[in-house]
Design an enzyme around this catalytic site. Structure first.
Site, PDB file in Angstrom:
ATOM      1  N   GLY A 170      51.825  37.250  42.223  1.00 30.57           N
ATOM      2  CA  GLY A 170      52.500  36.200  42.983  1.00 30.57           C
ATOM      3  C   GLY A 170      53.180  35.168  42.109  1.00 30.57           C
ATOM      4  O   GLY A 170      54.012  35.481  41.256  1.00 30.57           O
ATOM      5  N   GLY A 171      52.790  33.920  42.337  1.00 30.02           N
ATOM      6  CA  GLY A 171      53.421  32.813  41.607  1.00 30.02           C
ATOM      7  C   GLY A 171      53.245  32.910  40.111  1.00 30.02           C
ATOM      8  O   GLY A 171      54.079  32.405  39.345  1.00 30.02           O
ATOM      9  N   GLY A 405      86.408  49.632  24.604  1.00 28.24           N
ATOM     10  CA  GLY A 405      86.007  48.321  25.117  1.00 28.24           C
ATOM     11  C   GLY A 405      84.800  47.778  24.380  1.00 28.24           C
ATOM     12  O   GLY A 405      84.634  46.555  24.249  1.00 28.24           O
ATOM     13  N   ALA A 406      83.964  48.686  23.887  1.00 22.97           N
ATOM     14  CA  ALA A 406      82.762  48.234  23.186  1.00 22.97           C
ATOM     15  C   ALA A 406      83.133  47.483  21.891  1.00 22.97           C
ATOM     16  O   ALA A 406      82.415  46.585  21.467  1.00 22.97           O
ATOM     17  CB  ALA A 406      81.860  49.421  22.882  1.00 22.97           C
TER      18      ALA A 406
HETATM   19  C1  HXC Z   1      40.921  32.365  45.035  1.00 27.10           C
HETATM   20  C2  HXC Z   1      40.404  34.111  43.647  1.00 27.10           C
HETATM   21  C3  HXC Z   1      41.720  34.584  43.717  1.00 27.10           C
HETATM   22  C4  HXC Z   1      42.662  33.864  44.503  1.00 27.10           C
HETATM   23  C5  HXC Z   1      40.613  35.902  42.440  1.00 27.10           C
HETATM   24  N1  HXC Z   1      39.740  34.969  42.855  1.00 27.10           N
HETATM   25  N2  HXC Z   1      41.819  35.696  42.957  1.00 27.10           N
HETATM   26  N3  HXC Z   1      40.000  33.016  44.306  1.00 27.10           N
HETATM   27  N4  HXC Z   1      42.214  32.757  45.140  1.00 27.10           N
HETATM   28  N5  HXC Z   1      43.907  34.227  44.594  1.00 27.10           N
HETATM   29  C6  HXC Z   1      38.342  34.834  42.469  1.00 27.10           C
HETATM   30  C7  HXC Z   1      37.458  35.917  43.055  1.00 27.10           C
HETATM   31  O1  HXC Z   1      37.002  35.532  44.317  1.00 27.10           O
HETATM   32  C8  HXC Z   1      36.303  35.954  42.040  1.00 27.10           C
HETATM   33  O2  HXC Z   1      35.474  34.851  42.270  1.00 27.10           O
HETATM   34  C9  HXC Z   1      37.023  35.674  40.739  1.00 27.10           C
HETATM   35  O3  HXC Z   1      38.245  35.022  41.082  1.00 27.10           O
HETATM   36  C10 HXC Z   1      37.351  36.919  39.954  1.00 27.10           C
HETATM   37  O4  HXC Z   1      38.044  37.829  40.810  1.00 27.10           O
HETATM   38  P1  HXC Z   1      37.650  39.378  40.917  1.00 27.10           P
HETATM   39  O5  HXC Z   1      38.399  39.921  42.058  1.00 27.10           O
HETATM   40  O6  HXC Z   1      36.179  39.558  40.865  1.00 27.10           O
HETATM   41  O7  HXC Z   1      38.253  39.921  39.549  1.00 27.10           O
HETATM   42  P2  HXC Z   1      38.947  41.305  39.235  1.00 27.10           P
HETATM   43  O8  HXC Z   1      38.155  42.426  39.820  1.00 27.10           O
HETATM   44  O9  HXC Z   1      39.181  41.317  37.757  1.00 27.10           O
HETATM   45  O10 HXC Z   1      40.356  41.271  39.994  1.00 27.10           O
HETATM   46  C11 HXC Z   1      41.320  40.329  39.667  1.00 27.10           C
HETATM   47  C12 HXC Z   1      42.487  40.317  40.707  1.00 27.10           C
HETATM   48  C13 HXC Z   1      41.896  40.191  42.131  1.00 27.10           C
HETATM   49  C14 HXC Z   1      43.272  41.640  40.568  1.00 27.10           C
HETATM   50  C15 HXC Z   1      43.414  39.179  40.328  1.00 27.10           C
HETATM   51  O11 HXC Z   1      40.974  39.088  42.135  1.00 27.10           O
HETATM   52  C16 HXC Z   1      42.942  39.951  43.158  1.00 27.10           C
HETATM   53  O12 HXC Z   1      43.611  40.890  43.588  1.00 27.10           O
HETATM   54  N6  HXC Z   1      43.100  38.690  43.589  1.00 27.10           N
HETATM   55  C17 HXC Z   1      44.064  38.347  44.626  1.00 27.10           C
HETATM   56  C18 HXC Z   1      45.465  38.449  44.126  1.00 27.10           C
HETATM   57  C19 HXC Z   1      46.481  37.936  45.113  1.00 27.10           C
HETATM   58  O13 HXC Z   1      46.870  38.676  46.038  1.00 27.10           O
HETATM   59  N7  HXC Z   1      46.876  36.654  44.979  1.00 27.10           N
HETATM   60  C20 HXC Z   1      47.752  35.993  45.884  1.00 27.10           C
HETATM   61  C21 HXC Z   1      49.190  36.267  45.368  1.00 27.10           C
HETATM   62  S1  HXC Z   1      50.371  35.531  46.411  1.00 27.10           S
HETATM   63  P3  HXC Z   1      33.925  34.855  41.814  1.00 27.10           P
HETATM   64  O14 HXC Z   1      33.368  33.622  42.400  1.00 27.10           O
HETATM   65  O15 HXC Z   1      33.333  36.114  42.322  1.00 27.10           O
HETATM   66  O16 HXC Z   1      33.945  34.808  40.311  1.00 27.10           O
HETATM   67  C22 HXC Z   1      50.900  34.203  45.562  1.00 27.10           C
HETATM   68  C23 HXC Z   1      51.790  33.337  46.358  1.00 27.10           C
HETATM   69  C24 HXC Z   1      52.754  32.584  45.518  1.00 27.10           C
HETATM   70  O17 HXC Z   1      50.565  33.977  44.456  1.00 27.10           O
HETATM   71  C25 HXC Z   1      54.101  33.191  45.611  1.00 27.10           C
HETATM   72  C26 HXC Z   1      55.138  32.262  45.140  1.00 27.10           C
HETATM   73  C27 HXC Z   1      56.477  32.969  45.037  1.00 27.10           C
END
Ligand code: HXC
Length: 509
Positions: A170-171, A405-406
Site C-alpha cells: 500500500g502506502g 535517430g539514436a
Molecule cells: C495493523 C498490522 C498490519 C497493519 C501487520 N500488522 N500489518 N497491524 N495494520 N496493516 C501486525 C500484525 O497484526 C502482527 O501483530 C504484526 O504486525 C506482524 O504481522 P504478521 O502478519 O504476523 O507478519 P508476517 O507474517 O511477516 O506478514 C507481514 C505482512 C502481513 C505480509 C505485512 O502482516 C500483511 O499482509 N499485513 C497487511 C498488509 C495490508 O494489506 N496492508 C494494508 C495496505 S493498504 P502482532 O501483534 O501479532 O505482532 C494501504 C493503504 C494506503 O496501505 C494506500 C495509499 C495509496
C-alpha cells in the site's frame, strides 16, 4: 532528582525495545535487523540524533486504547551523518504492529521530511511495514497522503532514497515510488500494492510474495527497484556508498572527495577495446571502469535493460553520471526499456547538477511490432526530451556506432552536448552500410551492391564526416579518453544556461 533522571533512562530503554524482545528475536530469525540496528549501520558511529522516541498512537477503536502503547509507534526517526555529511532518516519498526502507519507514525515521518527539506539534506527511508494501520482507517490514509505530498515537494530539491527491507504494501510502496532511488534486500523484502491474500480474493490468482513483489521481479521485469543486495548489512553499506556520490541538494553541487587517481592517466589498453569486426561486442563497463577515479562505478538498474548502462562515478574526485550503450546486450540497441531507464537517470542528474558523461555505441532504435505497440516512440522521446532539457555539462564520446535517430538522442551536439568526442573507430551515419546500400541501390547486382557497400563504408562509417561539420569537436585517441573528459569537465564547471520561463514542461510521460 536522581529518580527523575532514572525515569528517563527507563523510558528510553523501554522505547528502544520497540515491540519487545520476542518480536526482535522474530525479526532476527527472519534474517532481518531491527530499525535501530539498521540506523546504526547506515549512519556514522554515534551520529544518530533521535526525535519523537516517546510518541504514541491515539487510536481508541478495536480495543487499541486498552492495549499497551509501544513508544515510538512503529517508526524510528532522526538525523545523523554519513561520512560526515548530514542526512535525515526514518526506519519502520516491524516489531511494533508490523511497522504499520498510524496517524502519529505519519506525523513523525512528515517531521523528518519537513526538516530534511528545510535543511536541504537527503532523506532516507528504511521500509519494513504492513502499510496502513488497519485499526486507524482513514486517519492512516490521510497520513500517507500527507507524506506523498511532501515526497513531491522535495522531488528535485533533495535526494530521496528508499531501501525496502521487509514486506511493504500500500502506502509503503507508493511513497518509495515517488523517491529518486529504490533498493531492495533479496529474499526478505517485497513490494506490492496489495499482497498475495488480496490478489487471491480479487483475481483468484495464487502467487507467492516473491513472485508478486520480490527483488527478483522488481529489479528485472517491473524495474521498480534500482538494485538489490544480499542482506541488510550489505544494503546499508552500499547505501552509504551511494550517498557519497550524491549532492546534498539541488543547489550545493556535487561532493568532492580526495583521490589519488591522476586525471591525466592514460590507458593504452583502450586502444584495442573496440574489435576489428564491427559486429563483435565488447564490454562498455571496461571502458567506464578505466575512465572513472579508481575504477569506482556505482551502477543503477543493472539487471533491467542491460543494453544501456547508468550509474555514478567520479572524475577528479567529483561525481559524474555515466550513461552508456552496452554492445554486450542486444548490441546496445535503444528500446523502450533502455530509453525510459536512461531518461529517468538523466533527469535525476540534471535536477541535481551532476554532469553527464555519455559513451555511445548504438546501432539505432529496435525495430518491430513489439516495440512499436509498446510505445517506443514515446519512450524514446523521453530520453530525447531529458537530454535536450539538460543544463548540466554534457560530455559525449562515440566509441563505435552512432546510427540514425539514436545518434541524435545520445547527447549529440545538436540537442545540447557541450563537448562531443569520437574515437577513430566511430561510425556516424544514418544506418549501417549494408542496410543503407540495399535501400539506395535496390535491385542492383550483387557485385554492384558490394562495390557500393565498400564506398559507403569508406565515406560514412567514420567520425570524419561529422567532424568536418563540427558535430564532433575532436577525434581523440582511446587511451587519452580520461584526460580529455577530465579537461572538458573542468572547463565546463562554469556552464550557465538560461531557460525561458514556464510553469513546467510537458515531457512525454
Ligand atoms: C495493523 C498490522 C498490519 C497493519 C501487520 N500488522 N500489518 N497491524 N495494520 N496493516 C501486525 C500484525 O497484526 C502482527 O501483530 C504484526 O504486525 C506482524 O504481522 P504478521 O502478519 O504476523 O507478519 P508476517 O507474517 O511477516 O506478514 C507481514 C505482512 C502481513 C505480509 C505485512 O502482516 C500483511 O499482509 N499485513 C497487511 C498488509 C495490508 O494489506 N496492508 C494494508 C495496505 S493498504 P502482532 O501483534 O501479532 O505482532 C494501504 C493503504 C494506503 O496501505 C494506500 C495509499 C495509496
Amino acid at each position: 532528582m536522581r529518580d527523575i533522571l532514572d525515569q528517563l533512562d527507563t523510558r528510553r530503554k523501554q522505547a528502544r525495545l520497540g515491540g519487545g524482545q520476542k518480536r526482535i528475536d522474530g525479526q532476527h530469525q527472519k534474517g532481518k535487523l531491527t530499525a535501530r540496528e539498521r540506523i546504526e549501520l547506515l549512519l556514522d558511529h554515534g551520529s544518530f540524533e533521535e526525535f519523537d522516541m516517546f510518541v504514541q498512537h491515539r487510536c481508541v477503536d478495536f480495543g487499541m486504547d486498552k492495549q499497551e502503547k509501544p513508544p515510538g509507534d512503529g517508526v524510528v526517526t532522526g538525523w545523523g551523518t554519513v561520512n560526515g555529511r548530514k542526512v535525515f532518516v526514518f526506519a519502520k519498526d516491524f516489531t511494533v504492529l508490523g511497522g504499520s502507519l498510524s496517524e502519529t507514525h505519519a506525523l513523525k515521518v512528515q517531521k523528518i521530511q519537513d526538516m530534511a527539506l528545510k535543511m536541504r539534506a537527503p532523506v532516507i527511508g528504511l521500509f519494513d511495514s504492513g502499510g496502513a494501520r488497519i485499526q486507524e482507517g482513514v486517519a492512516s490514509l490521510a497520513g500517507y497522503a500527507d507524506i506523498f505530498k511532501r515526497n513531491v515537494m522535495a522531488s528535485g530539491v533533495i535526494p530521496q532514497i528508499s531501501l525496502i527491507m521487509g514486506p511493504c504494501a500500500g502506502g509503503d510502496v507508493y511513497s518509495p515510488a515517488m523517491t529518486d532511488f529504490i533498493f531492495m534486500v533479496r529474499d526478505t523484502s517485497y513490494m506490492y500494492v496489495t499482497g498475495p491474500d488480496v490478489v487471491k480474493t480479487v483475481t483468484n490468482e495464487i502467487v507467492t510474495h516473491e513472485e508478486l513483489g520480490g527483488a527478483s521481479v522488481h529489479t528485472t521485469k517491473s524495474s521498480i527497484s534500482d538494485g538489490a543486495f544480499d542482506n541488510d548489512v550489505e544494503a546499508l553499506l552500499q547505501l552509504r556508498r551511494l550517498i557519497d556520490f550524491l549532492p546534498a541538494n539541488n543547489m550545493e553541487g556535487v561532493p568532492e572527495w580526495p583521490t589519488n587517481d591522476d586525471p591525466q592517466r592514460r590507458d593504452t589498453s583502450l586502444d584495442t577495446l573496440v574489435p576489428d569486426n564491427a559486429n563483435q561486442p565488447y564490454d562498455m563497463k571496461e571502458l567506464i571502469r578505466k575512465i572513472v577515479d579508481e575504477g569506482d562505478f556505482f551502477e543503477l538498474s543493472e539487471k533491467h535493460a542491460g543494453n544501456i548502462i547508468t550509474g555514478f562515478g567520479r572524475i577528479e574526485g567529483r561525481t559524474v553520471g555515466i550513461v552508456a550503450n552496452q554492445p554486450m546486450v542486444l548490441a546496445g540497441v535503444l528500446d523502450s526499456d533502455a530509453s525510459r531507464k536512461a531518461a529517468r537517470f538523466v533527469r535525476f542528474c540534471d535536477a541535481f547538477e551532476i554532469p553527464i558523461v555519455t559513451f555511445v555505441d548504438v546501432p539505432g532504435f529496435l525495430p518491430g511490432t513489439a516495440q512499436e505497440y509498446g510505445g517506443l516512440i514515446k519512450h524514446g522521446a523521453k530520453l530525447l526530451f531529458a537530454y535536450s532539457q539538460c543544463t548540466v555539462p554534457l560530455v559525449t564520446c562515440i566509441t563505435r556506432k552512432a546510427f540514425g535517430g539514436a545518434y541524435d538522442v545520445m547527447a549529440s551536439k545538436h540537442i545540447g552536448g557541450d563537448v562531443n568526442y569520437a574515437w577513430p573507430t566511430a561510425q556516424i551515419a544514418v544506418m549501417g552500410a549494408k542496410g543503407a546500400v540495399e535501400i539506395i541501390f535496390r535491385g542492383q547486382s550483387p557485385e554492384e551492391i558490394e562495390k557500393r557497400t565498400k564506398e559507403y563504408e569508406q565515406r560514412f562509417l567514420s567520425p570524419f564526416v561529422a567532424a568536418e561539420r563540427g558535430y564532433i569537436d575532436e577525434v581523440i585517441m582511446p587511451h587519452s579518453t580520461r584526460p580529455r573528459i577530465a579537461r572538458a569537465l573542468a572547463m565546463l564547471r562554469t556552464k550557465t544556461v538560461e531557460q525561458p520561463w514556464r510553469k513546467h514542461d510537458n515531457m512525454p510521460l
